[in-house]
Design an enzyme around this catalytic site. Structure first.
Site, PDB file in Angstrom:
ATOM      1  N   HIS A 121       6.910   1.409  -6.543  1.00 19.61           N
ATOM      2  CA  HIS A 121       6.105   2.083  -5.543  1.00 19.61           C
ATOM      3  C   HIS A 121       7.318   2.758  -4.440  1.00 19.61           C
ATOM      4  O   HIS A 121       8.340   2.058  -4.454  1.00 19.61           O
ATOM      5  CB  HIS A 121       4.998   1.354  -4.753  1.00 19.61           C
ATOM      6  CG  HIS A 121       4.310   2.206  -3.894  1.00 19.61           C
ATOM      7  ND1 HIS A 121       4.663   2.554  -2.544  1.00 19.61           N
ATOM      8  CD2 HIS A 121       3.057   2.543  -3.888  1.00 19.61           C
ATOM      9  CE1 HIS A 121       3.842   3.308  -1.862  1.00 19.61           C
ATOM     10  NE2 HIS A 121       2.706   3.300  -2.623  1.00 19.61           N
ATOM     11  N   ASP A 198       6.869  -7.419  -4.859  1.00 17.42           N
ATOM     12  CA  ASP A 198       5.791  -6.473  -4.261  1.00 17.42           C
ATOM     13  C   ASP A 198       4.624  -6.760  -4.855  1.00 17.42           C
ATOM     14  O   ASP A 198       4.242  -6.421  -5.634  1.00 17.42           O
ATOM     15  CB  ASP A 198       6.420  -5.160  -4.277  1.00 17.42           C
ATOM     16  CG  ASP A 198       5.276  -4.155  -3.869  1.00 17.42           C
ATOM     17  OD1 ASP A 198       4.248  -4.520  -3.359  1.00 17.42           O
ATOM     18  OD2 ASP A 198       5.577  -2.903  -4.058  1.00 17.42           O
ATOM     19  N   GLN A 201      -0.162  -5.000  -5.658  1.00 17.19           N
ATOM     20  CA  GLN A 201      -1.269  -4.781  -6.706  1.00 17.19           C
ATOM     21  C   GLN A 201      -1.671  -6.148  -7.269  1.00 17.19           C
ATOM     22  O   GLN A 201      -2.494  -6.162  -8.095  1.00 17.19           O
ATOM     23  CB  GLN A 201      -0.950  -3.881  -7.781  1.00 17.19           C
ATOM     24  CG  GLN A 201      -0.477  -2.567  -7.156  1.00 17.19           C
ATOM     25  CD  GLN A 201      -1.885  -1.615  -6.572  1.00 17.19           C
ATOM     26  OE1 GLN A 201      -3.069  -2.067  -7.094  1.00 17.19           O
ATOM     27  NE2 GLN A 201      -1.605  -0.771  -5.750  1.00 17.19           N
ATOM     28  N   LYS A 224      -5.629  -3.684   0.437  1.00 16.91           N
ATOM     29  CA  LYS A 224      -6.016  -3.578  -0.970  1.00 16.91           C
ATOM     30  C   LYS A 224      -6.512  -4.977  -1.454  1.00 16.91           C
ATOM     31  O   LYS A 224      -6.962  -5.024  -2.448  1.00 16.91           O
ATOM     32  CB  LYS A 224      -4.494  -3.453  -1.562  1.00 16.91           C
ATOM     33  CG  LYS A 224      -3.925  -2.040  -1.373  1.00 16.91           C
ATOM     34  CD  LYS A 224      -2.488  -1.964  -2.208  1.00 16.91           C
ATOM     35  CE  LYS A 224      -1.654  -0.702  -1.737  1.00 16.91           C
ATOM     36  NZ  LYS A 224      -2.308   0.423  -2.016  1.00 16.91           N
ATOM     37  N   CYS A 364       2.744   7.796  -5.628  1.00 15.77           N
ATOM     38  CA  CYS A 364       3.970   7.251  -4.938  1.00 15.77           C
ATOM     39  C   CYS A 364       4.816   6.539  -5.873  1.00 15.77           C
ATOM     40  O   CYS A 364       5.622   5.359  -5.425  1.00 15.77           O
ATOM     41  CB  CYS A 364       3.549   6.446  -3.803  1.00 15.77           C
ATOM     42  SG  CYS A 364       2.658   7.089  -2.390  1.00 15.77           S
TER      43      CYS A 364
HETATM   44  C1  LIG Z   1       2.943  -1.875  -5.669  1.00 15.32           C
HETATM   45  C2  LIG Z   1       2.742  -1.056  -4.362  1.00 15.32           C
HETATM   46  N1  LIG Z   1       3.732  -1.311  -3.354  1.00 15.32           N
HETATM   47  C3  LIG Z   1       3.420  -0.940  -2.177  1.00 15.32           C
HETATM   48  C4  LIG Z   1       2.328   0.012  -1.578  1.00 15.32           C
HETATM   49  C5  LIG Z   1       2.405   0.048  -0.367  1.00 15.32           C
HETATM   50  O1  LIG Z   1       1.297  -0.451   0.458  1.00 15.32           O
HETATM   51  P1  LIG Z   1       0.947  -0.033   2.183  1.00 15.32           P
HETATM   52  O2  LIG Z   1       0.703   1.512   1.938  1.00 15.32           O
HETATM   53  O3  LIG Z   1      -0.372  -0.639   2.102  1.00 15.32           O
HETATM   54  O4  LIG Z   1       2.069  -0.190   2.878  1.00 15.32           O
HETATM   55  C6  LIG Z   1       1.570   0.161  -2.580  1.00 15.32           C
HETATM   56  C7  LIG Z   1       0.401   1.028  -2.218  1.00 15.32           C
HETATM   57  O5  LIG Z   1      -0.204   1.782  -3.115  1.00 15.32           O
HETATM   58  C8  LIG Z   1       1.681  -0.213  -3.850  1.00 15.32           C
HETATM   59  O6  LIG Z   1       0.683  -0.084  -4.925  1.00 15.32           O
END
Ligand SMILES: Cc1ncc(COP(=O)(O)O)c(C=O)c1O
Length: 406
Positions: A121, A198, A201, A224, A364
């Site tokens: 992401h 990270d 998910q 999430k 993203c």
């Molecule tokens: C794998 C992953 N990392 C980071 C993020 C970023 O999360 P946030 O926008 O809640 O900070 C997302 C959000 O879609 C994600 O799917």
């Protein structure tokens, strides 16, 4: 006993909404999941019976608020399987990665390297690019296999003695692939690199045993994981937190301030400058408690049965093409697909007219889209409260799109 999806659904008020005469088929959980009563109640209890600032006041409401906030930290810690003083509340997953990129990043030297992957992401790419600009570090990208997994075979040639950190998605937000953490940690340790996952998910699919993963940093987002917006968490090994300078300066993160200088509070306070998002943190604590109370063996089997139904259904639709691992092994319930000749946004719009919420676009993850020369995909992301009716409504919508838009 089989997993009782009806009982789970009942806990999520939004799932019984009727919008424009249609039920809610919510399959965009990877963007933001829905919130159960337990979380709504915890936030409401704070706002109606505990609301005050934390840490600063001596009055009873301030004591109540502080206790609720610290209890929430303990709930998050319990969910991760770590001591509570190792958990830092952040504004989200992105905020947590930026914290690490800034604070841990400030300990790095020009020429040090950070390894991410092509399926990350943007939240796990851009903060490192910003660090590269600021501090002269180098950024390496592990390639992705044709079935949408991080290609771990490439790691030995990408890891060097200058690699200080390997930062990867625990589960891909586009393909649902689960990274082999044990293999990553083993390889990273050969060059002495730290490992960050990270977990944006992964966290929404059940409690974790972070010590067993033997990693150094873990981050995830509240919204999430059935919690409120504007909250997330960072876990890091205590020695790292201790060595890291603060990210933001202000109230609460200090030891002592004089006109000449300031000393820092110990972690986690050092990284929670200013008034934190107290209600959201309490909500995240409640979400972690709610997740710990769910039968995840049943929930995961249920989620993967829905993935199977979805993939089987899509494979029968003329022009539909799955993107990501073909097997159900080592993957989570995130499924991307394309419909030949139809833009993913048009697919998503058609699905909306069937009451089905999905995400379409680059998610993203533009480097991943570039790698496969894709404009985007349509992404279905499943939570334990989804049911066969959600998947069937989606398949009906995709069939309609295939008939009318191609
Ligand atoms: C794998 C992953 N990392 C980071 C993020 C970023 O999360 P946030 O926008 O809640 O900070 C997302 C959000 O879609 C994600 O799917």
């Amino acid at each position: 006993m089989s997993f009782d999806v009806v009982a789970v659904r009942r806990q999520f008020p939004i799932l019984s909404e009727i919008i424009d005469g249609q039920p809610v088929h919510y399959l965009d959980n990877g963007a933001s999941a829905q919130t159960p009563e337990a979380v709504l109640d915890a936030v409401r209890t704070y706002e109606t019976t505990q609301r005050a600032n934390v840490l600063r006041g001596v009055h009873r409401l301030a004591e109540r608020a502080t206790e609720a906030y610290e209890t929430a930290r303990a709930e998050v810690a319990c969910f991760l399987g770590v001591p509570e003083m190792e958990v830092v509340f952040t504004g989200g997953c992105t905020a947590a990665i930026n914290l690490v990129a800034y604070s841990y990043g400030s300990l790095l030297k020009p020429g040090d390297r950070i390894l991410v992957s092509e399926l990350e992401h943007h939240s796990n790419i851009v903060p490192w690019q910003m660090l590269r600009q600021r501090a002269g570090i180098e950024l390496d990208f592990a390639p992705v296999t044709v079935d949408g997994r991080i290609d771990l075979d490439a790691l030995p040639r990408l890891l060097t003695p200058r690699t200080k950190l390997v930062s990867l998605a625990h589960v891909s937000n586009v393909t649902g692939s689960l990274v082999d953490v044990r293999a990553v940690v083993t390889l990273a340790r050969t060059v002495g690199a730290k490992v960050m996952l990270d977990g944006a998910q992964r966290a929404p699919h059940g409690p974790l045993d972070i010590p067993a993963l033997d990693i150094d940093f873990y981050v995830f987002a509240g919204h999430k994981a059935y919690g409120p917006n504007g909250i997330g968490a960072l876990w890091a090994k205590p020695a790292l937190l201790e060595a890291m300078p603060p990210f933001h300066g202000g109230g609460s993160m200090i030891g002592r301030v004089t006109k000449a200088e300031t000393t820092w509070a110990p972690p986690p306070r050092r990284f929670e400058a200013g008034t934190p998002p107290i209600g959201p943190a309490i909500g995240l604590g409640a979400a972690c408690k709610w997740m710990r109370g769910l039968d995840w063996t049943g929930a995961h089997a249920h989620e993967m049965a829905l993935v199977e139904r979805l993939m089987g259904g899509l494979q029968k639709i003329d022009g539909a093409q799955l993107f990501g691992p073909a097997s159900l092994q080592n993957r989570y319930p995130v499924v991307s697909f394309m419909l030949d000749g139809v833009h993913p946004h048009d697919v998503a719009q058609t699905l909306d007219s069937f009451g089905v919420a999905v995400r379409a676009g680059h998610h993203c993850a533009q480097p991943l889209m570039d790698r496969f020369d894709l404009d985007g995909t349509t992404r279905v992301s499943i939570a334990p409260y989804n049911d066969n009716a959600d998947i069937d409504a989606l398949l009906t919508g995709v069939q309609h799109a295939a008939r009318t838009l191609r």
